[in-house]
Write a protein that holds these residues in place. Structure first.
Motif, short mmCIF file in Angstrom:
data_model
loop_
_atom_site.label_atom_id
_atom_site.label_comp_id
_atom_site.label_asym_id
_atom_site.label_seq_id
_atom_site.Cartn_x
_atom_site.Cartn_y
_atom_site.Cartn_z
N HIS A 189 0.82 -1.20 0.00
CA HIS A 189 0.00 0.00 0.00
C HIS A 189 0.86 1.26 0.00
O HIS A 189 0.38 2.34 -0.29
CB HIS A 189 -0.95 0.02 1.22
N HIS A 190 2.14 1.10 0.35
CA HIS A 190 3.06 2.25 0.26
C HIS A 190 3.57 2.45 -1.15
O HIS A 190 4.17 3.48 -1.47
CB HIS A 190 4.24 2.07 1.20
N ASN A 191 3.35 1.43 -1.98
CA ASN A 191 3.88 1.51 -3.34
C ASN A 191 2.78 1.15 -4.32
O ASN A 191 2.42 -0.02 -4.43
CB ASN A 191 5.05 0.56 -3.50
N PRO A 192 2.23 2.12 -4.99
CA PRO A 192 1.13 1.82 -5.91
C PRO A 192 1.55 0.92 -7.06
O PRO A 192 0.72 0.28 -7.69
CB PRO A 192 0.70 3.21 -6.42
N LEU A 193 2.83 0.84 -7.32
CA LEU A 193 3.31 -0.01 -8.40
C LEU A 193 3.37 -1.48 -8.04
O LEU A 193 3.44 -2.35 -8.90
CB LEU A 193 4.71 0.44 -8.85
N LEU A 194 3.38 -1.75 -6.74
CA LEU A 194 3.55 -3.13 -6.27
C LEU A 194 2.20 -3.83 -6.27
O LEU A 194 1.34 -3.53 -5.47
CB LEU A 194 4.15 -3.12 -4.86
N PHE B 10 17.67 -6.32 -9.06
CA PHE B 10 16.72 -5.22 -9.08
C PHE B 10 17.41 -3.86 -9.22
O PHE B 10 16.74 -2.82 -9.21
CB PHE B 10 15.85 -5.25 -7.81
N GLU B 11 18.71 -3.90 -9.36
CA GLU B 11 19.42 -2.66 -9.67
C GLU B 11 19.47 -2.41 -11.17
O GLU B 11 19.79 -1.32 -11.63
CB GLU B 11 20.85 -2.74 -9.12
N GLU B 36 9.29 -3.58 -11.18
CA GLU B 36 9.48 -2.17 -10.82
C GLU B 36 9.02 -1.89 -9.39
O GLU B 36 9.60 -1.09 -8.67
CB GLU B 36 8.73 -1.27 -11.82
N GLY B 37 7.96 -2.55 -8.98
CA GLY B 37 7.47 -2.37 -7.60
C GLY B 37 8.46 -2.87 -6.58
O GLY B 37 8.71 -2.22 -5.56
N MET B 38 9.04 -4.04 -6.87
CA MET B 38 10.03 -4.60 -5.95
C MET B 38 11.28 -3.71 -5.93
O MET B 38 11.91 -3.54 -4.87
CB MET B 38 10.40 -6.01 -6.38
N LYS B 39 11.60 -3.17 -7.08
CA LYS B 39 12.75 -2.26 -7.17
C LYS B 39 12.53 -1.05 -6.27
O LYS B 39 13.44 -0.62 -5.55
CB LYS B 39 12.90 -1.84 -8.63
N GLN B 40 11.31 -0.53 -6.29
CA GLN B 40 10.96 0.60 -5.44
C GLN B 40 11.04 0.24 -3.97
O GLN B 40 11.48 1.04 -3.13
CB GLN B 40 9.53 1.05 -5.79
N PHE B 41 10.62 -0.99 -3.65
CA PHE B 41 10.63 -1.47 -2.28
C PHE B 41 12.06 -1.50 -1.72
O PHE B 41 12.32 -1.01 -0.63
CB PHE B 41 10.00 -2.87 -2.23
N GLN B 44 13.38 1.97 -1.05
CA GLN B 44 12.83 2.57 0.16
C GLN B 44 13.54 2.03 1.41
O GLN B 44 13.81 2.78 2.35
CB GLN B 44 11.33 2.26 0.27
N ILE B 45 13.83 0.74 1.39
CA ILE B 45 14.54 0.15 2.54
C ILE B 45 15.92 0.78 2.68
O ILE B 45 16.33 1.18 3.77
CB ILE B 45 14.65 -1.37 2.38
N GLU B 46 16.59 0.85 1.56
CA GLU B 46 17.95 1.41 1.59
C GLU B 46 17.92 2.88 2.04
O GLU B 46 18.78 3.33 2.77
CB GLU B 46 18.59 1.30 0.21
N GLN B 47 16.90 3.58 1.61
CA GLN B 47 16.82 4.99 1.92
C GLN B 47 16.48 5.23 3.38
O GLN B 47 17.01 6.13 4.02
CB GLN B 47 15.75 5.63 1.03
#
Lengths: 196, 247
Positions: A189-194, B10-11, B36-41, B44-47
């Motif tokens: 839910h934090h990532n609309p792409l997921l 995912f990089e 792409e969603g997992m890449k974003q995930f 976010q963890i790293e950040q």
């Protein structure tokens, strides 16, 4: 021509341990300098952000090294070994307390945000993500949680994690897979792409 | 990338993944959108959970130093032995080791010392020559004084014409340049004081010798003996310098 030049920086961790075992103070100073911050961060995460407790654990770990350097198997990687010892010390602490604080795994959403110039909204979102992440990580069982923490928080490789936890690479990979999938699903839910 | 580090995939971009790489993460993501969603995930963890810059207090280090010194007490020769790894580091080649370089410098210095000593000895030799010259001049002046007193005594007995000899022609003892030698003032006065050349005498050697009494001869012979006694080479050089100075 440099007559006196510090060469300990070029020594590997294992070579420094051998020198430490012979009473070389400079080798100990170099080894301590390489791992003091990393271990401090690790213990702070694993021990409920208790700084004093974290320093006591660091003291106990290095004192163990000084008093009995033969404990370290020179055929192993020192990094893996020291994290293994630290991990076992934390487990013993958990057992002593007989309580595992699910709400806090040492992960603090107040950690450094790399991009400090981001807007307030982004900071709020990050804070919310951090809180949810912490909660979800606490919901995982210990073996998945520690693998995920060592990989993505401590930055260790699969091989190093396997060495620390004394499990196979494949087991580390499968646990990591499971933890990642679970967390990603919980935080979608934090990532609309997921999407699933 | 190590085997099993699927998160490193995912990089990359989804289009850059090989078929084998896609197969390795198919349990996590099945489409580009999920990728792409997992890449974003992961980002976010790293950040959010970057390693904080936490440093232990200096007191902790001092406590550990105490433990270290308790286990490994300082020995009197410990400092010297501690220098060995610095002077003879095993990771360096032989010619790069500091101790070898120090030894090489010392050897060079020892080899150069005699060379510099030789140079410094030359001024000393010149000073020695000058001292010898002064000594010779002093002796000549003493001999001249003695000769003068004898001359006065001779003048009282036989007023003979003492012709000061400007030159003594000694063809067999010419200098290498072929010039005639001029006697040093001391010798000429000595000779002139003791010799009165007869005007008609013509010695083949060019040395004029007049009638001299036995007493005068003994005095003269003593003084000549003193003047001609073997001298150190330096003194001979001094005399040679004086003899050749007038040419």
């Amino acid at each position: 021509m440099k007559l006196i030049k510090p060469t300990y920086k070029k020594f590997s961790d294992e070579e420094l341990m051998v020198a430490l075992g012979k009473g070389d103070k400079r080798a100990f100073d170099e080894l301590y300098g390489r791992y003091d911050k990393a271990l401090m961060a690790y213990f702070m995460r694993m021990l409920y952000r208790d700084r004093e407790l974290a320093e006591d654990f660091i003291h106990d770990l290095f004192a163990k090294l000084i008093r009995n350097p033969a404990l370290f198997d020179t055929t192993r990687s020192f990094k893996s070994w020291v994290y293994s010892v630290a991990n076992n010390m934390c487990k013993n602490e958990y057992k002593k307390r007989e309580v595992r604080k699910n709400t806090s795994n040492g992960l603090d959403s107040n950690y450094n945000v790399k991009d400090e110039n981001r807007g307030v909204l982004s900071e709020v979102q990050d804070r919310q993500f951090g809180e949810d992440f912490e909660r979800c990580l606490g919901e995982l069982d210990e073996k998945h949680c520690e693998v995920f923490t060592l990989r993505h928080i401590e930055g260790l490789s699969i091989k190093e994690i396997a060495d620390i936890l004394e499990i196979s690479d494949g087991t580390v990979k499968s646990r990591l897979f499971y933890a990642t999938k679970y967390l990603a699903k919980s935080l979608e839910h934090h990532n609309p792409l997921l999407t699933r | 990338m190590e085997t099993g580090e699927f998160d490193k995939l995912f990089e990359k971009n989804y289009g850059d993944l090989s078929a084998a790489e896609k197969a390795s993460i198919q349990d996590l993501v099945t489409s580009e959108e999920e990728f792409e969603g997992m890449k974003q995930f992961y980002a976010q963890i790293e950040q959010n959970f970057a390693s904080p810059d936490l440093e232990p207090s200096p007191r902790l280090k001092s406590r550990l130093d105490d433990v270290f010194h308790e286990v490994y007490p300082k020995e009197s020769g410990a400092r010297l032995w501690a220098l060995l790894p610095v002077l003879i580091p095993s990771e360096k080649k032989f010619h790069q080791q500091p101790l070898v370089r120090i030894a090489a410098i010392l050897v060079l210095a020892l080899l150069l010392v005699p060379f510099f000593n030789q140079k410094t000895n030359e001024p000393i030799q010149h000073a020695q020559v000058n001292e010898d010259k002064a000594e010779v001049e002093q002796q000549d002046s003493q001999g001249a004084k003695a000769a003068n007193t004898n001359e006065e005594a001779l003048n009282e007995e036989e007023p003979t014409a003492s012709i000061p000899l400007a030159e003594i022609q000694v063809p067999n003892t010419e200098s290498r340049s072929g010039r005639s030698l001029t006697a040093q003032p001391g010798l000429s006065s000595l000779v002139s004081s003791t010799v009165s050349p007869p005007p008609s005498f013509d010695h083949p050697d060019g040395v004029f010798a007049g009638a001299v009494s036995d007493a005068d001869m003994s005095v003269a012979s003593d003084e000549i003996a003193m003047a001609t006694k073997p001298k150190p080479i330096a003194r001979d050089l001094a005399i040679l310098d004086l003899l050749t100075a007038t040419f």
